[in-house]
Design a protein around this motif. Structure first.
Motif, PDB file in Angstrom:
ATOM      1  N   PHE A 136      31.611  24.553 -57.118  1.00 52.21           N
ATOM      2  CA  PHE A 136      30.581  24.654 -56.084  1.00 52.21           C
ATOM      3  C   PHE A 136      30.057  23.272 -55.691  1.00 52.21           C
ATOM      4  O   PHE A 136      29.878  22.976 -54.505  1.00 52.21           O
ATOM      5  N   GLU A 137      29.824  22.418 -56.681  1.00 46.35           N
ATOM      6  CA  GLU A 137      29.308  21.075 -56.396  1.00 46.35           C
ATOM      7  C   GLU A 137      30.281  20.286 -55.529  1.00 46.35           C
ATOM      8  O   GLU A 137      29.872  19.500 -54.667  1.00 46.35           O
ATOM      9  N   GLU A 138      31.576  20.516 -55.732  1.00 45.00           N
ATOM     10  CA  GLU A 138      32.576  19.818 -54.927  1.00 45.00           C
ATOM     11  C   GLU A 138      32.521  20.275 -53.473  1.00 45.00           C
ATOM     12  O   GLU A 138      32.659  19.466 -52.547  1.00 45.00           O
ATOM     13  N   ILE A 139      32.309  21.573 -53.270  1.00 41.89           N
ATOM     14  CA  ILE A 139      32.195  22.093 -51.904  1.00 41.89           C
ATOM     15  C   ILE A 139      31.024  21.426 -51.186  1.00 41.89           C
ATOM     16  O   ILE A 139      31.150  20.971 -50.043  1.00 41.89           O
ATOM     17  N   ILE A 140      29.890  21.346 -51.859  1.00 44.55           N
ATOM     18  CA  ILE A 140      28.704  20.733 -51.253  1.00 44.55           C
ATOM     19  C   ILE A 140      28.951  19.256 -50.968  1.00 44.55           C
ATOM     20  O   ILE A 140      28.584  18.739 -49.902  1.00 44.55           O
ATOM     21  N   ILE A 197      26.280  34.196 -51.262  1.00 44.84           N
ATOM     22  CA  ILE A 197      27.007  32.923 -51.254  1.00 44.84           C
ATOM     23  C   ILE A 197      26.489  32.031 -50.132  1.00 44.84           C
ATOM     24  O   ILE A 197      26.275  30.828 -50.322  1.00 44.84           O
ATOM     25  N   ALA A 198      26.271  32.620 -48.960  1.00 42.86           N
ATOM     26  CA  ALA A 198      25.788  31.844 -47.814  1.00 42.86           C
ATOM     27  C   ALA A 198      24.440  31.194 -48.122  1.00 42.86           C
ATOM     28  O   ALA A 198      24.210  30.021 -47.799  1.00 42.86           O
ATOM     29  N   GLU A 199      23.554  31.943 -48.760  1.00 35.12           N
ATOM     30  CA  GLU A 199      22.230  31.404 -49.073  1.00 35.12           C
ATOM     31  C   GLU A 199      22.311  30.293 -50.108  1.00 35.12           C
ATOM     32  O   GLU A 199      21.613  29.277 -50.009  1.00 35.12           O
ATOM     33  N   LYS A 200      23.176  30.471 -51.096  1.00 36.77           N
ATOM     34  CA  LYS A 200      23.351  29.430 -52.113  1.00 36.77           C
ATOM     35  C   LYS A 200      23.864  28.142 -51.468  1.00 36.77           C
ATOM     36  O   LYS A 200      23.398  27.038 -51.780  1.00 36.77           O
ATOM     37  N   LEU A 201      24.805  28.284 -50.551  1.00 39.08           N
ATOM     38  CA  LEU A 201      25.334  27.124 -49.833  1.00 39.08           C
ATOM     39  C   LEU A 201      24.248  26.476 -48.974  1.00 39.08           C
ATOM     40  O   LEU A 201      24.065  25.253 -48.996  1.00 39.08           O
ATOM     41  N   ALA A 202      23.534  27.302 -48.212  1.00 44.54           N
ATOM     42  CA  ALA A 202      22.497  26.779 -47.316  1.00 44.54           C
ATOM     43  C   ALA A 202      21.446  26.000 -48.097  1.00 44.54           C
ATOM     44  O   ALA A 202      21.077  24.876 -47.724  1.00 44.54           O
ATOM     45  N   ASN A 203      20.964  26.577 -49.181  1.00 40.07           N
ATOM     46  CA  ASN A 203      19.926  25.912 -49.972  1.00 40.07           C
ATOM     47  C   ASN A 203      20.424  24.596 -50.556  1.00 40.07           C
ATOM     48  O   ASN A 203      19.686  23.602 -50.601  1.00 40.07           O
ATOM     49  N   SER A 204      21.674  24.570 -50.990  1.00 38.39           N
ATOM     50  CA  SER A 204      22.225  23.349 -51.589  1.00 38.39           C
ATOM     51  C   SER A 204      22.459  22.268 -50.541  1.00 38.39           C
ATOM     52  O   SER A 204      22.268  21.078 -50.815  1.00 38.39           O
ATOM     53  N   ILE A 205      22.858  22.666 -49.338  1.00 31.08           N
ATOM     54  CA  ILE A 205      23.068  21.682 -48.266  1.00 31.08           C
ATOM     55  C   ILE A 205      21.727  21.105 -47.821  1.00 31.08           C
ATOM     56  O   ILE A 205      21.599  19.905 -47.570  1.00 31.08           O
ATOM     57  N   VAL A 206      20.710  21.957 -47.743  1.00 31.63           N
ATOM     58  CA  VAL A 206      19.367  21.487 -47.389  1.00 31.63           C
ATOM     59  C   VAL A 206      18.867  20.473 -48.416  1.00 31.63           C
ATOM     60  O   VAL A 206      18.225  19.478 -48.070  1.00 31.63           O
ATOM     61  N   LEU A 207      19.176  20.708 -49.686  1.00 33.77           N
ATOM     62  CA  LEU A 207      18.757  19.778 -50.733  1.00 33.77           C
ATOM     63  C   LEU A 207      19.395  18.402 -50.575  1.00 33.77           C
ATOM     64  O   LEU A 207      18.896  17.420 -51.121  1.00 33.77           O
ATOM     65  N   LYS A 208      20.476  18.335 -49.825  1.00 35.32           N
ATOM     66  CA  LYS A 208      21.102  17.048 -49.517  1.00 35.32           C
ATOM     67  C   LYS A 208      20.395  16.350 -48.355  1.00 35.32           C
ATOM     68  O   LYS A 208      20.735  15.230 -47.988  1.00 35.32           O
TER      69      LYS A 208
END
Length: 258
Positions: free
Chosen positions: A122-126, A17-28
């Motif tokens: 998930f998209e809402e969290i990001i 979960i942490a990696e999925k979050l990290a990668n998605s935040i970086v994409l922002k």
């Protein structure tokens, strides 16, 4: 200046979960402290002192993935206490709790606003994380501006201008001077876009971002990331200077180690 927009504190069992979050935040376009991004940087350091500094001082926010696993771990509690020190000292909304289950964590009150991972898209969290960071930047007068290659190279090549550099777009394979490209700002990164609009061909990353091996070149406080070789030739130079392309130059998230 904060090194990271957000630091993620999590238990090893929750790494997926942490990696999925990290990668998605970086994409922002944000800079994330996620341990797997920084293996070389962490190697050999006194982690006790280093992690205190990161979770207490070096991020705008600390995202804590609260779970039963998190509550049991020595290192996660060490990170949490460092983050709480910052939150108490500055009396600010520094800790962002993301609950993976119903576990309660010492020091994080039930009255603190939190997000439930299993009941939020998930998209809402990001998007919520993006809003928090953008609001922080607005409140603190942080306004990232375009940084041109000439600024980064001014010490090495004082006479250098954009007209002195050429590169190739990997998509259309067109060679072009930097004066022909289009400049664009992407959450603090300066993008040189192919003159035909194909893709970014050079990225100047904002100060203090971490460049993992194979992604780019650190020059002073900046990182140059180029998809194709950059050829520099000023009037004062007898021979051209080449900045070699890097394979992972335009990757937003670090590829998994093989």
């Amino acid at each position: 200046m904060h090194t990271y927009d957000i630091a993620i504190s999590f238990a090893g069992e929750d790494r997926e979960i942490a990696e999925k979050l990290a990668n998605s935040i970086v994409l922002k376009g944000f800079n994330v402290f996620y341990d797997d991004y920084e293996k070389a940087n962490l190697w050999g350091k006194n982690l006790y002192d280093h992690l205190i500094k990161i979770y207490r001082d070096e991020a705008k926010y600390c995202l804590i993935l609260i779970s039963n696993n998190y509550a049991k771990k020595l290192w996660t509690n060490h990170e949490r206490r460092a983050a709480q020190t910052r939150a108490i000292k500055e009396n600010c909304e520094y800790i962002l709790p993301l609950k993976l289950d119903d576990t309660d964590i010492d020091g994080i009150l039930d009255t603190v606003g939190y997000i439930e991972y299993n009941h939020t898209k998930f998209e809402e969290i990001i998007n919520l994380i993006e809003e928090k960071i953008q609001k922080f930047n607005e409140d603190h007068g942080i306004d990232y501006s375009i940084i041109e290659l000439a600024t980064v190279l001014k010490d090495a090549f004082p006479e250098f201008t954009a007209a002195d550099a050429t590169t190739k777009c990997p998509t259309c394979e067109t060679y072009q001077s930097l004066t022909e490209t289009k400049l664009q700002l992407d959450n603090g990164d300066t993008l040189y876009i192919c003159k035909n609009g194909c893709q970014p061909i050079i990225v100047i990353s904002r100060p203090e971002i971490v460049a993992w091996p194979g992604r780019g070149y650190r020059i002073g406080n900046f990182v140059i990331r180029n998809a194709s070789d950059i050829l520099i030739q000023t009037n004062e130079m007898k021979n051209p200077f080449k900045i070699l392309a890097r394979k992972a130059a335009l990757m937003k998230a670090k590829p998994n180690d093989k």
